[in-house]
Design an enzyme around this catalytic site. Structure first.
Site, PDB file in Angstrom:
ATOM      1  CE  LYS A 170     -15.477  -4.579  -3.335  1.00 26.70           C
ATOM      2  NZ  LYS A 170     -14.642  -4.037  -4.397  1.00 26.70           N
TER       3      LYS A 170
ATOM      4  N   GLY B  90     -10.994  -4.353  -1.158  1.00 32.15           N
ATOM      5  CA  GLY B  90     -11.419  -3.949   0.178  1.00 32.15           C
ATOM      6  C   GLY B  90     -10.388  -4.077   1.279  1.00 32.15           C
TER       7      GLY B  90
ATOM      8  CB  SER C 215      25.204  15.877   0.712  1.00 32.37           C
ATOM      9  OG  SER C 215      26.390  16.130   0.010  1.00 32.37           O
TER      10      SER C 215
END
Ligand code: ADP
Length: 640
Positions: free
Chosen positions: A45, A121, A551
């Protein structure tokens, strides 16, 4: 360097020397192609990118930027440097920058300017590839001629296709190492074609190259591949149709980025044209309001235009004083986009912390920003085999399909039709990090078919009958902190004051409405969402609602806050240190959690995120139950 490339540089050099203005003009008017290279360093590449920069008339980043900003000062051209040094430099940079998103490199030929997104890649960099590919017109998929189509070739192709890249190039590299054997090339192409068809790739352009030797990069066929009849890589890249050009054929859409109002006489709507074309005199519709008007003028930095097209950033002025603000979409009046609040989408997860189904994230689509929740994925896609796998969430780099619900309708188009109105990102509300990217498939019709039933007796009527202002007193804190005890004391006081209240208690709700839910993060989120909806209905009925739920997550408390009228939501933090709550251990739960009998217990092996700015904070070490209750009552007075 091949003959053609040196001719090109010679001509360009001469033009720069003789007439710098003409040279710059030529540059200005060149189209810009964005592409991505897929493959790993082993596939060559860096060598290929180095070759493209080297063989084209290379222009360094800052010079291109200067050219683009129309600076006439630039007189130098890209320096000539040694090819091997250039490649080494690129590879080193890539290695160092491997965790950086994407490296963008610029170069230009006589015909076109290019931006190449160079992404790593490996599978762990899927998100980087997605970032690079989301704006690309073309993907160059690199294959090592000695190795042929590999798993990663499939993954890269699949992702490029998924992200809507229309042009794929199969660059069969290192042809020099297989003696430029046509059979090797043909076999790889046949192999790839079979796979491509399977995943719906309609066409691709195979090119035999050697990045190292320079075969079929600028001119084809190279001496070594006389059997090859197609274009050279750069030649091909010079002819690919740019997505913006294709988008011009589609109906007009521009998402309003901001409203420009320098003075009372001028009101312009600025944004990037996502698709179509626009001219003064065109009738346009503003979505979602549906109002129509006529385009008066198209204003840009360089003066007014007679026409603007997809890919251009412009400011539109309209004939009428219609309401239109950031996030609205100005569109062709006879063909406006839809709005919906429930979608199916493909989501690429980009964060270390996995997707939390049901949690509220910011969803940004064009210039629209809304709260959205993602449901449990329908499936995850194995990016190597394209198999569908069952999944409860999506981890870093995972790709899956899920339903997305937004708090308000968003104007959209399917990603396949319009990347600008079909692609979105998800942002964590607390860290502000981009945690996911998504592609909308279609609206789940339910949202459009279930209309809000307008009722005659309103919530104000209900509250009026009770002579009170509805509220939600949301108690949050560790187990055993004193939420239920204090909420109970507050309710007693309100009752004595003749107020109509209702106390929703965590344990009680879990016996009924929420008995199907457990204590995983996803279930806790859903538990709170349902309680929030019930509390909201009760405020619509005019009640003062008290809720006592641990919560633990800030995001869910904020989600409930967002559901309820702002001044009606009162968050009460029952601030009791863990050791105190654990000592009390009213329900014996801490003991069980410590011994491992009870999993996911808040404070022990599941986090508690304390409120940052609660309306009320009570410290139960310093205050008795009675004092805490009085303090809260004082805070919420008057009650009408
Ligand atoms: P939660 O609902 O938060 O799980 P509970 O209200 O069920 O907590 O339990 C809190 C326990 O702590 C009760 O037994 C309560 O009597 C005791 N307690 C002691 N001091 C306080 C205080 N100042 N405020 C609230 N509770 C207290």
């Amino acid at each position: 360097m091949t003959k053609q490339a040196s001719d090109t540089s010679y001509k360009t050099d001469a033009l720069i020397a003789e007439d710098i203005d003409a040279y710059l003009d030529q540059h200005q008017n060149k189209s810009l192609l964005r592409f991505i290279t897929c493959g790993s360093v082993d596939d060559g590449k860096s060598t290929l990118i180095g070759r493209l920069l080297y063989d084209s008339k290379m222009i360094f980043e800052d010079q291109l930027a200067a050219l683009e900003s129309d600076s006439k000062k630039v007189g130098t051209q890209g320096q000539e440097i040694d090819f091997a040094l250039l490649v080494d430099g690129l590879a080193a940079e890539r290695e160092q920058g491997i965790t950086i998103d994407v490296a963008y490199r610029f170069f230009a030929t006589e015909k076109r300017k290019f931006i190449v997104a160079d992404t790593p890649g490996h599978e762990q960099y899927t998100r980087n590839m997605v970032t690079g590919a989301s704006t690309a017109d073309c993907a160059v998929i690199l294959v090592d001629a000695r190795k042929g189509v590999l798993v990663q070739t499939r993954r890269h192709s699949y992702l490029a296709h998924l992200l809507g890249i229309k042009h794929l190039v199969l660059a069969v590299n290192k042809m020099d190492l297989v003696d430029y054997d046509q059979q090797v090339f043909d076999d790889i192409v046949a192999d790839y074609a079979a796979f491509a068809k399977e995943i719906g790739i309609e066409a691709f352009t195979p090119i035999p190259i050697s990045g190292f030797k320079g075969d079929n990069i600028t001119a084809a066929p190279s001496e070594n591949t006389q059997w090859y009849e197609g274009p050279a890589l750069i030649e091909h890249l010079e002819t690919i149709e740019i997505a913006n050009v294709a988008a011009q054929e589609k109906p007009f859409r521009m998402a309003v980025q901001w409203v420009n109002r320098p003075n009372l006489d001028f009101r312009g709507f600025s944004g990037l044209i996502g698709s179509g074309t626009v001219k003064p005199g065109d009738t346009v519709r503003i979505v979602p309001s549906g109002k129509t008007s006529t385009v008066k003028s198209i204003v840009t930095f360089d003066g007014e235009l007679d026409e603007a097209v997809a890919g251009q950033s412009v400011t539109l002025t309209l004939e009428d004083e219609v309401d239109c603000s950031r996030g609205d979409v100005i569109s062709a009046s006879d063909n406006p986009p839809e709005a919906s609040d429930q979608f199916e989408a493909t989501i690429v997860w980009m964060d270390e912390e996995a997707l939390k189904p049901g949690r509220g994230y910011w969803l940004k689509l064009a210039s629209q920003m809304v709260t959205a929740t993602v449901q449990e994925p329908k499936y995850e896609i194995n990016v190597n085999s394209m198999e569908h796998l069952a999944a409860k969430t999506l981890g870093l780099n995972a790709i899956g399909v899920a339903e997305v619900h937004t708090e308000k309708p968003v104007t959209f188009e399917a990603y396949a039709d319009n990347r600008a109105l079909g692609g979105f990102i998800l942002i964590d509300k607390i860290t502000n990090a981009t945690v996911g990217a998504g592609m909308l498939h279609f609206s789940l019709r339910r949202a459009q078919n279930v209309h809000w039933q307008a009722t005659t007796i309103t919530r104000d009527d209900h509250a009026g009958m009770k002579n009170q202002k509805p509220r939600v007193l949301w108690f949050t804190g560790l187990s055993g902190s004193g939420k239920s005890t204090i909420a109970n004391a507050v309710e007693q006081r309100l009752n004595l004051m003749n107020r109509h209240t209702f106390l929703l208690d965590g344990d009680n709700v879990r016996h009924g409405l929420n008995k199907d839910l457990g204590f995983t993060e996803a279930d806790r989120i859903e538990n709170i969402r349902r309680v929030g909806e019930v509390a909201k209905l009760m405020t619509d009925a005019g009640l003062i609602v008290l809720t006592a739920f641990i919560s633990p997550f800030r995001a869910e408390r904020d989600m409930v806050r967002a559901m309820i009228d702002d001044c009606e939501f009162i968050e009460i933090f029952v601030d009791t240190p863990l050791d105190v709550a654990e000592q009390r251990d009213v329900k014996g739960l801490y003991k069980k959690a410590r011994s491992g009998e009870l999993k996911n217990f808040t404070g022990i092996d599941s986090p508690y995120e304390a409120p940052e700015a609660p309306e009320i904070r009570v410290n139960t070490v310093e205050m008795t139950v009675e004092e805490a209750a009085d303090h809260i009552i004082q805070h919420i007075l008057p009650l009408k």
